[in-house]
Scaffold this motif. Sequence first.
Motif, PDB file in Angstrom:
ATOM      1  N   SER A 188      52.865  43.655 -17.281  1.00 19.35           N
ATOM      2  CA  SER A 188      51.673  43.399 -16.478  1.00 19.35           C
ATOM      3  C   SER A 188      50.691  42.509 -17.222  1.00 19.35           C
ATOM      4  O   SER A 188      50.564  42.584 -18.440  1.00 19.35           O
ATOM      5  CB  SER A 188      50.999  44.731 -16.131  1.00 19.35           C
ATOM      6  N   GLY A 189      50.002  41.675 -16.455  1.00 22.76           N
ATOM      7  CA  GLY A 189      48.916  40.883 -17.026  1.00 22.76           C
ATOM      8  C   GLY A 189      47.583  41.581 -16.888  1.00 22.76           C
ATOM      9  O   GLY A 189      46.565  41.058 -17.322  1.00 22.76           O
ATOM     10  N   GLY A 213      53.815  38.820 -16.139  1.00 20.88           N
ATOM     11  CA  GLY A 213      55.049  38.725 -16.890  1.00 20.88           C
ATOM     12  C   GLY A 213      54.791  38.662 -18.386  1.00 20.88           C
ATOM     13  O   GLY A 213      53.707  39.000 -18.876  1.00 20.88           O
ATOM     14  N   ALA A 214      55.795  38.195 -19.143  1.00 19.71           N
ATOM     15  CA  ALA A 214      55.756  38.253 -20.600  1.00 19.71           C
ATOM     16  C   ALA A 214      54.593  37.475 -21.184  1.00 19.71           C
ATOM     17  O   ALA A 214      53.916  37.922 -22.107  1.00 19.71           O
ATOM     18  CB  ALA A 214      57.080  37.748 -21.172  1.00 19.71           C
ATOM     19  N   SER A 215      54.332  36.256 -20.658  1.00 17.70           N
ATOM     20  CA  SER A 215      53.274  35.432 -21.251  1.00 17.70           C
ATOM     21  C   SER A 215      51.908  36.072 -21.083  1.00 17.70           C
ATOM     22  O   SER A 215      51.062  35.996 -21.973  1.00 17.70           O
ATOM     23  CB  SER A 215      53.292  34.037 -20.619  1.00 17.70           C
ATOM     24  N   SER A 216      51.672  36.716 -19.952  1.00 17.31           N
ATOM     25  CA  SER A 216      50.380  37.367 -19.739  1.00 17.31           C
ATOM     26  C   SER A 216      50.274  38.655 -20.543  1.00 17.31           C
ATOM     27  O   SER A 216      49.212  38.988 -21.068  1.00 17.31           O
ATOM     28  CB  SER A 216      50.172  37.665 -18.248  1.00 17.31           C
ATOM     29  N   THR A 220      47.509  40.396 -23.334  1.00 15.27           N
ATOM     30  CA  THR A 220      46.944  41.750 -23.331  1.00 15.27           C
ATOM     31  C   THR A 220      47.045  42.382 -24.716  1.00 15.27           C
ATOM     32  O   THR A 220      46.168  43.138 -25.121  1.00 15.27           O
ATOM     33  CB  THR A 220      47.644  42.667 -22.295  1.00 15.27           C
ATOM     34  N   VAL A 221      48.131  42.061 -25.452  1.00 12.64           N
ATOM     35  CA  VAL A 221      48.246  42.555 -26.823  1.00 12.64           C
ATOM     36  C   VAL A 221      47.118  41.978 -27.676  1.00 12.64           C
ATOM     37  O   VAL A 221      46.498  42.671 -28.485  1.00 12.64           O
ATOM     38  CB  VAL A 221      49.619  42.188 -27.429  1.00 12.64           C
ATOM     39  N   ASP A 381      49.948  41.995 -10.201  1.00  7.63           N
ATOM     40  CA  ASP A 381      49.638  43.288 -10.803  1.00  7.63           C
ATOM     41  C   ASP A 381      48.397  43.888 -10.145  1.00  7.63           C
ATOM     42  O   ASP A 381      47.484  43.171  -9.725  1.00  7.63           O
ATOM     43  CB  ASP A 381      49.361  43.119 -12.304  1.00  7.63           C
ATOM     44  N   VAL A 382      48.373  45.206 -10.055  1.00 10.93           N
ATOM     45  CA  VAL A 382      47.217  45.920  -9.519  1.00 10.93           C
ATOM     46  C   VAL A 382      46.743  46.915 -10.574  1.00 10.93           C
ATOM     47  O   VAL A 382      47.520  47.757 -11.050  1.00 10.93           O
ATOM     48  CB  VAL A 382      47.565  46.674  -8.224  1.00 10.93           C
TER      49      VAL A 382
END
Length: 390
Positions: A188-189, A213-216, A220-221, A381-382
């Motif tokens: 999730s982004g 997805g992965a890039s978003s 978040t990390v 994403d929600v």
Amino acid sequence: MASSTLLVIDDDTIVRESIVAYLEDSGFNILQAENGEKGLAVYKETPPDLILCDLRMPKMDGLTVLRSVRELSPDTPFIVVSGAGVMADVVEALRLGASDYIIKPIVDLEVLEYAINRALENAQLILENRRYRESLEEAIHSLENNLHLLQEDQKAGRQVQMKMLPQEPLTFQNFKVDHQIIPSLYLSGDFVDYFALNEHSFAFYLADVSGHGASSAFVTVLLKHMSINLLREYQSHGGRVRVKPSHVLNFLNRSLLETGLGKHVAVFGGVVDTRDQKLTYAFGGHYPLPILSTPEETLCIEGRGLPVGLFEDATFEDVTIDLPEQFTLTILSDGILEVLPQQTLQEKEDYLLSVIKEGAVTVSALTDKLGLNTIKAAPDDVAMLILARN
């Protein structure tokens, strides 16, 4: 900066002792030496925060001292003192990395003190910037490793991301914060976090990274890492500094732009202070507007601010409101607008207001009422975060 340790090197006893006396009265800790050789020995034994050194001295001149110090410590502030007739030496000293210079005779010692404080402040900024760069490099290195893991196995990556989220609701005195995230993919982004700042205040935020997805998830990390660093910095000051959401958004904006990742974030963040029962919040391009519900009314709270990480000149504003004795504040990411069945944006907003007004004021109740658990393939994403009291 009083309490800093200074090393004064000057072969002129009268000048040196007058400088030392003045600076000691100003609150500095003073080391002193009568020539360059002794000064360098003192420096090696007890490294000071700043060196004030005469350029023209017997045995070892100030330029030689400066060269030796720079070999040992490139960043120690070094102010040279020179007669008006030896400006060539001053130019050479500045080329070698001297912070500033003072011309003899020193008529006004306040000028000297000002130069010392300025050099110490600049040195502190350099140190903080280096620490930040090192921390950011470590974060990026960690993110690269995590991204590799995410690319290999999206489900494993989701587990990593879930561990970064709060593991349980936050109960703080008679306040409660809870959340739910429903990703459009395994990753999730959207991201939420909340944590105590001290015994009388806590912070929370909801972030929606552009894309998904992965890039978003990668961003978040980074957001989690930045929030941890900010919390540690705040705690290192003993909690004496008042946390302003607008300052946090400014920091995140600069940090994301510096990464060059090309990602921006919509953020809503706030701080609750239980001493005065107030909420201070700031918008960073967040939409839809958070909904405040009390027994008397249900309405959207106002605010404005550009997305974080998109514009270098973005500014953010703090808004402070009194918190009712009984209320809920519901914050949703814009993914919710993609799954509601209504046709127009206004109809979607009105529906959210009506659902909350009718009592869907917990994470589980709102999730059920909006049918989020039955969504098989959400287009975005929600995320939801609910702050409540009583």
